[in-house]
Design an enzyme around this catalytic site. Structure first.
Site: not given
Ligand code: IVH
Length: 702
Positions: A37, A87, A117, A119, A121, A229, A317, A412, A415, A430, A435
Site C-alpha cells: 500500500d 431474462l 454463470e 446470476k 443480484d 459478463y 432461479k 364496508c 363506511c 361497496c 365512502c
C-alpha cells in the site's frame, strides 16, 4: 521535485498511470497485489503532484481521476445503443428442458454448449470504452434509456479506467452487474446505524442507492464491486463463444466471475445449478440463480430475442425463500372503485431481503382454499422476489379452540354501508358513492405519477388532508392554496413543505387533458384509453359540456336515443369499445362528477387545449380503413400513417364500420372478410389515386 520539461513530464506521467492501473488490476481484479500500500501511495502522490504542475497531462484514465467529478443535480439520460434485455426464467429441470427444446427446435441443432454463470443480484450496468479508455457508464433504466452514472462508476476500483492488452477493440461496450459485497454491507450498515443514519434493507438496495448518489465522493466511500459478463454490439471475429467473451473480458482487465463453467448437456447444467446452490451460502455477494446461455455466439445471433428476453438465455432461479410467521389478522382494503380485498397482517418477518408485514390474499376463495384463519402460523414468500405472498399454512400450525374461519364482511369496513357482490361474486363491492375509503383511494390515484403527478401529495398526506376536511374530492386539491395558514398548522407540515406542496399543485394545473381524465378514476379507463378520450374531447370545457348533456339526458333510456347520444360518440373513437363508452357515460351522468369537472375548471385547472384538426377539410375525414397484404409503394405502417394524416382512421380488422379495405399482395383473411361483408376493396393503384385526391367511384371498387 525538480521541474521537468513537459516532454519528460508527459512520459513520466504515462509510466506512473500505467504502473498504478496495472497495480490496481492486480489488486482489485486478480487479487494478486504486486506492491505494498505504501508503495502504491507514493506513486499515486507523485502522479498527483505531476498533474497539479502540468494540468495539461491530466487524462481521463488517470487513477487520480476516480473521484473528482463535481456533484451533479441529476443524471443525464443515456439511450442504450442496443436495448439492455431482461431474462426469462425457469424454476426446475422440466422447465429448463422445455427451454432447451425450444432452442433446439428453433435452430435445428440438438447438442450445443451452455455457458452457466451465477446470476448476480445487483444492478445491471453498461460501460463504454473508446480506444481502451472508459468514456461512459449507464444504468439499465427501462432497458432503452438509462442514467449516466459515469462519475460514480469511475469510483469502482475493479472497473478499469483503461483496458489492458493490445487487442482492445477501438469501440467497446461491456455489460455487467454492480453489487455491494455482503460483508461490507453489514459493516457499512452498522456504521450508518451508529451515526444515526437510515440503514439499507439489503445489499442490492444499497448498491442501487450508492450508484445513484449525485455526489460521486459519496459513492467512492462505498466498496462497490462489479462483475462484467458480456460485450454488447458486434463482437470481433476472434470471439466465437460466450465463454470466450468472458476470457477476453478478463484479459482486458475486467473482473469476471470465476465460477462460470460450460456445460455440454442438460445433466451438466443440472450439476452446475446444484453446485451454485451449494456454493451460495459461502459467497460474499447475493445471487438469485444461474444464468444459462447458449455458448455459441453465432447460434445466439440466430436465436435473437422475443420481446425483451433473449431466446438464447434464461435464468434458472433459486426457489423463493420461504419463512413462517403468524397471520395476526385478515383485514380488508377498500379500493378506488369500492372493491373489498382481503389482506394478511403478519408478524413482521425478514424474507427475500426485506421485512414483510402485509400480503394480499386476493379474495375470499383464495382464503378458503388455503384455509387461512387469524392466529395461524403461515408460510410467506416474495413472489418473483417482489410481491409478498402467503403460500399456505405452516405444517406445524396449531389452532386454539377460538379459531374461526374467515368470512368476508357484509358491510364496508370504511363506511358501514351494505356491500354487493359483483362480477360473478368474486369481487365484493361497496357501492356507497360517499365512502371515505374510496374517496381517499381516488385522491391518491389522482395525484399519482401516472395521473396528475403532484409531487409530495402522497398517501399519508392525503389521509391527513381528508381526515381534517381539507379535501373531499379531487377538485378540492386546487382550493388548498386558500388554506395555507391552516395547512401549516397541521402536525409536522411546516412552512416549506406547504409551500412546496402548493407549488406542485399549481404546477399540475396544466397537466395534459389525458392525465386529468386518467386521474378521474373512471372504471376500466386506463391511461391509454384516457388519451383517446382526451383527443376526442380536446378540452376540459368540451368534457364539461358533454357531461352536462349526459346529465340532462340521463333519465331517458339509451335505447330511446332520439338525442345526441354520448355512448355513440364515444364508440366512434377508434379503439374505444362498449365497456369503456358505457363506463364514461355512467361517470358523466352523475351530477356530483359534473360538479367536480366544473370545480376543477373554476379552480384554474387548465389542461392545454388539444389542437383541433380540421378533419372536415381532410380528404379521408370520417373514413375508416383496414390495410392488409404487402404494398409495393410503401410499408403497411407508412400507408396507415398517410391515412391518419389525411384525417382517416385505421382499424386492425374488418367490421361493419369499415369503409375501405386496402389490399396488397398476399392479403389473407381480411380481404375475404371484406368480400363477405360487402366492404369496398381498394387495390394499391386505386388507393394511390385516392391519396392523390381522386375519390374512387362506388362501382369501381371490387
Ligand atoms: S446476461 C441478455 N448474465 O440479470 C441477457 N445477466 O434478469 C441479460 N444478471 O438485467 C444479461 N448476472 O442485470 C446476465 N451472469 C449474468 C448475470 C445477469 C446478473 C442480471 C442482469 C440482467 C438480469 C436479467
Amino acid at each position: 521535485m525538480i521541474a521537468m520539461t513537459s516532454k519528460s513530464a508527459a512520459k513520466r506521467a504515462a509510466e506512473l498511470r500505467d504502473t498504478l492501473n496495472r497495480a490496481n488490476r492486480l489488486y482489485y481484479v486478480e487479487q494478486a497485489p504486486d506492491m505494498s500500500d505504501a508503495e502504491w501511495d507514493a506513486i499515486f502522490r507523485e502522479l498527483q503532484t505531476l498533474e497539479a504542475e502540468h494540468p495539461e497531462l491530466l487524462t481521463p484514465d488517470s487513477p487520480t481521476q476516480r473521484v473528482g467529478a463535481p456533484p451533479s443535480d441529476g443524471f443525464a439520460e443515456v439511450i442504450h445503443p442496443s436495448p439492455m434485455l431482461s431474462l426469462g426464467n425457469v424454476f426446475d429441470r422440466q422447465e429448463l428442458a422445455a427451454w432447451h427444446k425450444r432452442v433446439s427446435v428453433y435452430v435445428e441443432v440438438d447438442q450445443f454448449d451452455i455457458s452457466c454463470e451465477l446470476k448476480i443480484d445487483g444492478l445491471a450496468i453498461a460501460i463504454r470504452y473508446q480506444n481502451g479508455v472508459l468514456v461512459q457508464a449507464a444504468t439499465r433504466g427501462d432497458g432503452i434509456r438509462g442514467e449516466d452514472v459515469t462519475a460514480n462508476i469511475r469510483t469502482i476500483k475493479s472497473i478499469p479506467l483503461r483496458l489492458a492488452g493490445d487487442d482492445v477493440p477501438p469501440a467497446l461496450e461491456v455489460r455487467g452487474e454492480v453489487f455491494f459485497p455482503v460483508s461490507a454491507f453489514e459493516e457499512f450498515n452498522a456504521q450508518r446505524a451508529e451515526q444515526g443514519l437510515q440503514t439499507y434493507v439489503n445489499p442490492r438496495n444499497s448498491a442501487s442507492g450508492s450508484l445513484r448518489q449525485l455526489d460521486s465522493t459519496e459513492t467512492a466511500a462505498r466498496p462497490l464491486e462489479a462483475f462484467i459478463y458480456s460485450i454488447s454490439g458486434p463482437v470481433s471475429g476472434m470471439l466465437q463463444t460466450q465463454s470466450g467473451v468472458l476470457s477476453a473480458l478478463k484479459h482486458w482487465g475486467f473482473k469476471t466471475n470465476p465460477w462460470s463453467r460450460v456445460a455440454s448437456n442438460l445433466d451438466e447444467v443440472g450439476q452446475a445449478f446444484d453446485a451454485a446452490s451449494a456454493d451460495r451460502p459461502e459467497l460474499d455477494y447475493g445471487i438469485d440463480g444461474v444464468v444459462i446461455k447458449v455458448d455459441d455466439l453465432a447460434l445466439q445471433a440466430r436465436l435473437g430475442t422475443v420481446g425483451r428476453d433473449p431466446r438464447w438465455a434464461t435464468a434458472w432461479k433459486f426457489p423463493a425463500e420461504q419463512v413462517s410467521t403468524t397471520l395476526k389478522e385478515i383485514a380488508i382494503n377498500v379500493g378506488r372503485t369500492g372493491s373489498l380485498t382481503p389482506y394478511a397482517i403478519l408478524d413482521p418477518v425478514f424474507v427475500g431481503g426485506v421485512t414483510v408485514s402485509q400480503a394480499t390474499l386476493h379474495n375470499a376463495d383464495v382464503i378458503a382454499e388455503k384455509d387461512l384463519r387469524a392466529g395461524d402460523l403461515v408460510i410467506v414468500q416474495r413472489a418473483g422476489d417482489v410481491i409478498p405472498q402467503v403460500v399456505g399454512l405452516a405444517p406445524e400450525n396449531k389452532r386454539g379452540s377460538d379459531s374461526q374461519p374467515f368470512d368476508m364482511p357484509d358491510r364496508c369496513p370504511a363506511c358501514d354501508s351494505a356491500v354487493v357482490p359483483d362480477e360473478e361474486d368474486v369481487v365484493i363491492r361497496c357501492v356507497n358513492g360517499r365512502c371515505p375509503a374510496q374517496a381517499v383511494r381516488l385522491l391518491e390515484h389522482f395525484a399519482s405519477r401516472g395521473a396528475m403527478d403532484i409531487e409530495g401529495l402522497g398517501e399519508k398526506l392525503i389521509a391527513v388532508l381528508y381526515r381534517n376536511d381539507f379535501v373531499g374530492d379531487v377538485s378540492d386539491i386546487f382550493d388548498l392554496s386558500g388554506s395555507r395558514e391552516d395547512l401549516i398548522a397541521i402536525d409536522r407540515m411546516g412552512e416549506t413543505s406547504v409551500e412546496n406542496l402548493l407549488k406542485a399543485i399549481d404546477g399540475s394545473k396544466t397537466q395534459s387533458l389525458a392525465r386529468l381524465i386518467t386521474g378521474l378514476g373512471i372504471s376500466h379507463l386506463g391511461s391509454e384509453n384516457a388519451e383517446l378520450i382526451a383527443n376526442h374531447f380536446r378540452s376540459l370545457k368540451a368534457l364539461i359540456n358533454s357531461s352536462l348533456r349526459a346529465n340532462i339526458w340521463r333519465h331517458i333510456p339509451i335505447e330511446d336515443k332520439g338525442h345526441p347520444n354520448l355512448v355513440k360518440g364515444l364508440l366512434g373513437i377508434e379503439g374505444i369499445g362498449p365497456t369503456i363508452a358505457d363506463s364514461v357515460q355512467d361517470w358523466m351522468q352523475l351530477t356530483s362528477n359534473l360538479r367536480i369537472l366544473k370545480n376543477l375548471d373554476a379552480h384554474g385547472v387548465k389542461p392545454p387545449v388539444l389542437e383541433k384538426r380540421d378533419d372536415g377539410d381532410l380528404l379521408f375525414a370520417g373514413l375508416r380503413f383496414v390495410v392488409t397484404g404487402r404494398l409495393d409503394s410503401f410499408s403497411r405502417q407508412e400507408a396507415q400513417g398517410r391515412i391518419k394524416e389525411l384525417g382517416g382512421a385505421v382499424s386492425p380488422s374488418v367490421s361493419g364500420k369499415t369503409d375501405y379495405v386496402v389490399v396488397g399482395a398476399d392479403p389473407g383473411s381480411k380481404a375475404d372478410s371484406a368480400i363477405r361483408m360487402n366492404v369496398p376493396i381498394l387495390e394499391e393503384d386505386q388507393f394511390l389515386r385516392f391519396l392523390g385526391g381522386e375519390v374512387p367511384d362506388v362501382d369501381e371498387t371490387a
